[in-house]
Design a protein around this motif. Structure first.
Motif, short mmCIF file in Angstrom:
data_model
loop_
_atom_site.label_atom_id
_atom_site.label_comp_id
_atom_site.label_asym_id
_atom_site.label_seq_id
_atom_site.Cartn_x
_atom_site.Cartn_y
_atom_site.Cartn_z
N HIS A 4 0.85 -1.19 0.00
CA HIS A 4 0.00 0.00 0.00
C HIS A 4 0.89 1.24 0.00
O HIS A 4 1.96 1.25 0.60
N ALA A 128 -1.41 2.93 -7.97
CA ALA A 128 -1.99 3.03 -6.63
C ALA A 128 -3.43 3.52 -6.72
O ALA A 128 -3.71 4.52 -7.39
N THR A 132 -7.98 3.72 -1.54
CA THR A 132 -7.44 2.69 -0.65
C THR A 132 -5.92 2.72 -0.59
O THR A 132 -5.33 2.18 0.34
N GLU A 134 -4.05 1.03 -2.28
CA GLU A 134 -3.53 -0.30 -2.59
C GLU A 134 -2.75 -0.24 -3.90
O GLU A 134 -3.16 0.41 -4.87
#
Length: 390
Positions: A4, A128, A132, A134
């Motif tokens: 992340h 990314a 989130t 992520e």
């Protein structure tokens, strides 16, 4: 390496949240340098985004949200969103249709992995999620980033054949981020070095200066020379010049001087002003860059005799560069502003009655004495004028 993105300040920008809302969170991913640099803890300056939306739809949604934009790369699917805290390039997902080593014909795509596959290095193909954070990593970029390894996506030879500039980009990225050398990349760059001859001079010049602006490009330049890459770009550079670059970097570091790519380019060239002019034209340098390079190329062993006179005759920037190239002390120029001779030609006419060429000769004579005495104040200059005139 985390899967992340850390919540860096830029990820919390309100204007970026507006951009995400306009396009839809599932239709946008941060990609490239902003993701890579955030993971490395490096300051982020430019933000790029990818989207499956075609450019017309991106424009429509930005306008509906009241966000300014500019079609900066419409042919390649790029729309620049002009936001209060900075611009963001939003590019539609793409795939290559045809390449010739200099430019690519692309088609829009809707698959994130397909877009990632056309990028150059694994560390530049990290996406990314804007909410989130992520990270989507399709080619092992996170592991390469953790290992400080710059690796081509797929076969290095194939990626270089698509765009020959990737040879220079590889060396720049390796100098900036790399630790372990990637053997496949090194072999491919050496084998395909002659293909650099077909690139535009502007692109080559930009990459050369970008490499030279890094903290210490000397080891990379030496490796490029050994691989036969640098001789294609700068055939004037040989062992003497490579040693000069290494010495210059050491001198800069010792003096606390910031890296300067033009000064470092000067180190890689023989000190011949006419040659500097030729190379500046070949690399399509700006007028200011050309003048700076030419001034540095005029360096002589006598430069260190009087740094302030050198700065007066050239400029503080050029004098500092020439002193650093000579390994000489630049302390005399720290915080020093070049003074102006406190005497004009009209004053010489009024005070001495001189006229015509005699005025210019007198002014030059006064100036030479003024320089030799260390730039004294006007009162002393007037005395020098009387001495010269008498």
């Amino acid at each position: 390496m985390a899967d992340h993105l850390p919540a860096a300040p830029w990820t919390r920008r309100a204007d970026l949240a507006r951009l995400v809302a306009a396009l839809g969170a599932d239709n946008i991913r941060w990609v490239g340098g902003a993701v890579r640099d955030t993971l490395l803890g490096v300051d982020v300056h430019d933000i790029d985004a990818a989207t499956p939306l075609v450019p017309d739809e991106v424009i429509r949604r930005l306008e509906a949200a009241g966000l300014r934009h500019a079609p900066t790369g419409l042919a390649h699917g790029t729309i620049t969103a002009i936001l209060p805290a900075g611009t963001v390039e939003v590019t539609t997902l793409r795939r290559d249709v045809a390449t010739d080593g200099r430019r690519a014909t692309i088609a829009f795509a809707n698959d994130w992995a397909e877009d990632a596959a056309r990028r150059d290095f694994t560390i530049n193909a990290l996406y990314a999620h804007p909410e989130t954070l992520e990270i989507s990593d399709y080619f092992g970029g996170l592991a390469d980033l953790a290992a400080r390894r710059v690796r081509f996506i797929g076969l290095a030879e194939q990626r270089i054949a698509e765009d020959h500039l990737r040879i220079l980009r590889y060396y720049r990225f390796q100098a900036r981020f790399g630790a372990d050398l990637d053997a496949a990349a090194e072999r491919a760059c050496a084998a395909l070095a002659p293909t650099l001859k077909g690139l535009s001079r502007e692109r080559v010049g930009w990459e050369v200066l970008a490499l030279l602006a890094l903290p210490d490009p000397a080891p990379t330049a030496a490796r490029m020379h050994a691989a036969g890459v640098l001789p294609v770009v700068l055939p004037e550079t040989h062992g003497t010049e490579l040693a000069a670059l290494a010495a210059l970097v050491a001198a800069e570091q010792a003096a606390g001087a910031a890296p300067d790519p033009i000064r470092r380019l000067a180190a890689l060239l023989p000190p011949v002003p006419a040659l500097a002019e030729t190379i500046a034209a070949r690399l399509r340098l700006s007028k200011a860059q050309r003048e700076g390079l030419t001034c540095l190329a005029a360096r002589t062993p006598a430069d260190a005799d009087n740094p302030r006179i050198l700065a007066y005759r050239t400029s503080v920037a050029c004098a500092r560069g020439r002193l650093l190239l000579a390994g000489a002390d630049i302390a005399a120029l720290d915080g020093w502003a070049v003074p102006e001779l406190p005497l004009k030609g009209g004053e010489i006419v009024a005070l001495t009655g001189a006229a015509g060429p005699a005025v210019a000769r007198t002014l030059r004579a006064v100036e030479e004495r003024w320089l030799a005495e260390g730039f004294p104040a006007r009162e002393r200059v007037l005395q020098i004028l009387r001495d010269v005139h008498d």
